[in-house]
Design an enzyme around this catalytic site. Sequence first.
Site, mmCIF file in Angstrom:
data_model
loop_
_atom_site.group_PDB
_atom_site.id
_atom_site.type_symbol
_atom_site.label_atom_id
_atom_site.label_comp_id
_atom_site.label_asym_id
_atom_site.label_seq_id
_atom_site.Cartn_x
_atom_site.Cartn_y
_atom_site.Cartn_z
ATOM 1 N N LYS A 9 31.815 9.565 34.375
ATOM 2 C CA LYS A 9 31.219 8.567 35.268
ATOM 3 C C LYS A 9 30.397 9.250 36.366
ATOM 4 O O LYS A 9 29.269 8.858 36.660
ATOM 5 C CB LYS A 9 32.326 7.691 35.879
ATOM 6 C CG LYS A 9 32.969 6.742 34.874
ATOM 7 C CD LYS A 9 34.226 6.042 35.404
ATOM 8 C CE LYS A 9 34.843 5.170 34.307
ATOM 9 N NZ LYS A 9 36.085 4.476 34.714
ATOM 10 N N GLN A 13 40.412 4.667 39.373
ATOM 11 C CA GLN A 13 40.679 4.867 37.947
ATOM 12 C C GLN A 13 42.126 4.519 37.632
ATOM 13 O O GLN A 13 43.051 5.002 38.294
ATOM 14 C CB GLN A 13 40.350 6.319 37.548
ATOM 15 C CG GLN A 13 40.473 6.594 36.059
ATOM 16 C CD GLN A 13 39.434 5.851 35.214
ATOM 17 O OE1 GLN A 13 38.349 5.527 35.692
ATOM 18 N NE2 GLN A 13 39.752 5.566 33.968
ATOM 19 N N ASP A 64 34.371 -2.443 39.308
ATOM 20 C CA ASP A 64 35.131 -2.696 38.079
ATOM 21 C C ASP A 64 35.311 -4.191 37.830
ATOM 22 O O ASP A 64 35.724 -4.584 36.732
ATOM 23 C CB ASP A 64 36.519 -2.039 38.165
ATOM 24 C CG ASP A 64 36.554 -0.660 37.529
ATOM 25 O OD1 ASP A 64 35.884 -0.480 36.495
ATOM 26 O OD2 ASP A 64 37.256 0.217 38.060
HETATM 27 N N1 GUN Z 1 41.201 2.781 32.927
HETATM 28 C C1 GUN Z 1 40.901 2.383 31.667
HETATM 29 N N2 GUN Z 1 39.791 1.635 31.669
HETATM 30 C C2 GUN Z 1 39.368 1.542 32.941
HETATM 31 C C3 GUN Z 1 38.258 0.913 33.573
HETATM 32 O O1 GUN Z 1 37.428 0.251 32.966
HETATM 33 N N3 GUN Z 1 38.163 1.089 34.917
HETATM 34 C C4 GUN Z 1 39.075 1.796 35.623
HETATM 35 N N4 GUN Z 1 38.913 1.881 36.941
HETATM 36 N N5 GUN Z 1 40.111 2.395 35.071
HETATM 37 C C5 GUN Z 1 40.243 2.264 33.736
#
Ligand code: GUN
Length: 308
Positions: free
Chosen positions: A54, A98, A121
């Site tokens: 990311k 995350q 998110d």
């Molecule tokens: N963990 C697994 N998928 C995601 C996601 O789309 N966003 C975040 N922040 N954590 C995750």
Amino acid sequence: MANGRILDGTAIAAAIKEDVAREVTKLAAQGILPGLAAVLVGNVPASQIYVRSKVKTCEALGIASELITPADTVTTGQMLALVAKLNAREDIDGILLQLPLPPQVNAKALLEAVNPDKDVDGFHPVNVGRLQTGQPGLSPCTPSGVIELLKRTGIPMSGQNAVVIGRSDIVGKPMAILLLQQNATVTVCHSKTRDLAEFTRNADILVVAMGHAGFVTSEMVKPGSTVIDVGMNRVTSREDFDRFFAGDSRREKMFREKGSTLVGDVDPRAFRVAGAYTPVPGGVGPLTIAMLMANTVRAAKLRRGLKV
Ligand code: GUN
């Protein structure tokens, strides 16, 4: 091997990222630099890989990014203080926590502490409500990536029977709402659904997000339909490999070299029945990060009252 058309998520993600980079250039001309703060707690290997990817993508698109890595002993109080600081920072447009967070941390309280206008998110209840009621906001990256993929590959949604397997807050539920907004007729199935195949065989668009390797088989797929496989399951045993990939020499080579390969929630043989499908890997996966970038730029614009 498969007969259906491959929906190339990597190519669509590249196109989305190009659009985002263009937006970033336009914002720069107005003196605006979008910024993302990514919070990665502890040492979960998969999370480390995702978050690094990311941050790297931010760099490639000209978005400012900051990686914050609290130790896995961090308390809810310390995390709340960190989120409050990021909420207050003028240079931060997006905050990403995350998941999963360690068990001693109250994840729900933290997700609710993020300023909804920085919630890239789309997990905050305020954004869930905005999505549900059709107000401008931030939507979860994976399901909005699926909608982008369907739009950009010209797959019609209006009036189509869409079946979503899985009812998670991150994928299944928002996926259903987004498909409904596109005028699909939406059914959500889950682990307690009786006669699942009765539903899936009627699906013009089948989205599978349940986290069960190769669960959806050929008999469950309507011939000619579109199958979107959100699952990502690591196959390490020879037995599982042979069950899904026997006779696939390209996979065989990968499996021998790496000792594992990825399979989705759809049995790869079911893709032969489909008219179009997303492969694993290279289908839905790359779209999630592309949409996170799009959401960060969107958040930067929304927060400044600019048109999105
Ligand atoms: N963990 C697994 N998928 C995601 C996601 O789309 N966003 C975040 N922040 N954590 C995750």
